[in-house]
Write an enzyme that holds these catalytic residues in place. Sequence first.
Site, PDB file in Angstrom:
ATOM      1  CG  HIS A  68      53.975  88.317  41.183  1.00 21.46           C
ATOM      2  ND1 HIS A  68      53.927  88.142  39.820  1.00 21.46           N
ATOM      3  CD2 HIS A  68      53.708  87.104  41.719  1.00 21.46           C
ATOM      4  CE1 HIS A  68      53.668  86.866  39.549  1.00 21.46           C
ATOM      5  NE2 HIS A  68      53.507  86.214  40.680  1.00 21.46           N
ATOM      6  CG  ASP A  70      56.636  89.796  37.662  1.00 21.70           C
ATOM      7  OD1 ASP A  70      56.058  89.837  38.760  1.00 21.70           O
ATOM      8  OD2 ASP A  70      57.526  88.964  37.401  1.00 21.70           O
ATOM      9  CG  ASP A 108      51.716  83.276  38.393  1.00 19.53           C
ATOM     10  OD1 ASP A 108      51.860  84.083  39.308  1.00 19.53           O
ATOM     11  OD2 ASP A 108      52.616  82.514  37.992  1.00 19.53           O
ATOM     12  CD  GLU A 138      56.865  85.273  42.002  1.00 21.57           C
ATOM     13  OE1 GLU A 138      56.914  84.262  42.709  1.00 21.57           O
ATOM     14  OE2 GLU A 138      56.558  85.214  40.794  1.00 21.57           O
ATOM     15  CD  GLU A 139      55.989  84.487  37.724  1.00 25.37           C
ATOM     16  OE1 GLU A 139      56.754  83.536  37.959  1.00 25.37           O
ATOM     17  OE2 GLU A 139      54.766  84.446  37.898  1.00 25.37           O
ATOM     18  CG  ASP A 162      52.075  84.400  43.335  1.00 20.47           C
ATOM     19  OD1 ASP A 162      51.386  84.226  42.324  1.00 20.47           O
ATOM     20  OD2 ASP A 162      53.319  84.376  43.324  1.00 20.47           O
ATOM     21  CG  HIS A 450      55.340  80.005  35.344  1.00 13.83           C
ATOM     22  ND1 HIS A 450      56.350  79.685  36.194  1.00 13.83           N
ATOM     23  CD2 HIS A 450      54.606  80.928  35.997  1.00 13.83           C
ATOM     24  CE1 HIS A 450      56.232  80.376  37.322  1.00 13.83           C
ATOM     25  NE2 HIS A 450      55.166  81.135  37.220  1.00 13.83           N
TER      26      HIS A 450
HETATM   27 ZN    ZN Z   1      53.088  84.074  40.770  1.00 16.63          ZN
END
Ligand code: ZN
Length: 477
Positions: A68, A70, A108, A138-139, A162, A450
């Site tokens: 992904h 983003d 990530d 995705e997030e 991922d 994150h």
């Molecule tokens: Zn991810």
Amino acid sequence: MNEILNNFDKISKIPRKSHSEEKIRDYMYDWAKERGIYVEKDDYRNIFMRKSASKGYENYPAIALQAHTDMVCEKADGVVHNFAEDAIKYYIDGDIVSTRGTTTLGGDNGLGVSAIMAIFEDNTLEHPEIEAILTSSEEEDFYGAENFDVSKLNCKYLINLDHCNENEILCASAGGVVFTAYKNIDFVDVGEMYVPYEIKISGLKGGHSGEDIHRGRGNSSILLFRFLNYISDLDFYLNSVKGGSYRLAIPRDSKVVVMLNKDQYSTLLEKLNEFNILISEEFQKYKGKIKIEVDSIEIEDKKCMSKEIFSNILDYILVSPVDVQIMSNVFENMVDCSCNLGEIYIEDSKIILISDIRASFNSQKEFILEKLKKLTKAFGLEYEVWGDYFNWKFKSDSKLRELVKKVYAEKGIENVKELSVHAGLECGFFINKKPELDVVSIGPNSWNFHSPKEAFSIKSTNTFYNCLVEILKQAKF
Ligand SMILES: [Zn+2]
């Protein structure tokens, strides 16, 4: 610099917050065009690329690589950074790449995107036809994966890039859905003999509603309503409630305001002491931390829920499915199905109770939904079902997983574990749309996704890339 880091450096300069992937989409599109790579973009900010099979691989089925574009945009307190404009500033300290705790790093899933770029750039590799799927958002809500048109895919195999641990091969993930129960409330005036008290519980640890649900941390709303049930012989009305703050987090703090018959305050305190002792026995690990407290409080609006409605709501909460519902019979210590009563609040004269359901199998998800529907009916509530996402069912005979295990072993990675996660992954969306796909999810050692403390290992990234190249080389299915 190795193949992945070189590309990671390029994309670190491009802002790519979820639902704002225009810049990274255009960058990837131009990047592919400049190199003569077949590329498409769609209306959902996804990118699709295709690379023909190398000589001798023309008759083997295509394999897809997926990542992904983003990233989660979090910064530490006091850090000045504009995620819509600024490049991510990262540092290399020995083996570790990080922002030194300032902002999220975007490893990530920037590492997955960078690996795909490296593979598409290198024309010396041996492989079947490769398809690359770079998804958006995705997030946030799997926007890209949900809307990606799989009809263009030739692949029979898909490697999602991922994951965050070189010793693990993910091979299943949970699906989920949200169940909101609600009831309109008629507020009633209570007489002068009732006095407002705030009753609140604190000291719980909370956590992720999927990945931490089996850790026995307790749900603050359930404990608080257990206490209200414990004092149900007392004469009180419910004035307000705030249980938990986000459906995807296990509730840590919950509070209610009750209007209590003023002659019963000392009885309330006695009951409170008894109940706190019971809780501290149940929660040995958090002894002394988890506590229910009562405080006298001033409130303006003293109207309350009728006792009849309160009794319905209390009963609904007490019998609601909460925490782990079903354990896996394939993976040890792995949850198959859970339900998190994540939020309880009153808004616009309605009491709202939100449960987040996760399950490895749709049939388990339906089972919990059925329970909740029957409970709302029994206790006179209404409901809404929303936020559905797809599971990725474990496939006992996966050729791709066997190949990944073989290559990992050849490259000296030890103690490789096959794993399922009790959370949603993009793989679920691809499997749902193309059930014949054989899928794994892998990735290099990375930490603290994150969070501004996000980091990854260069050594592991190199190993991961070498494995990926070798997997493609041996993908003669
Ligand atoms: Zn991810």
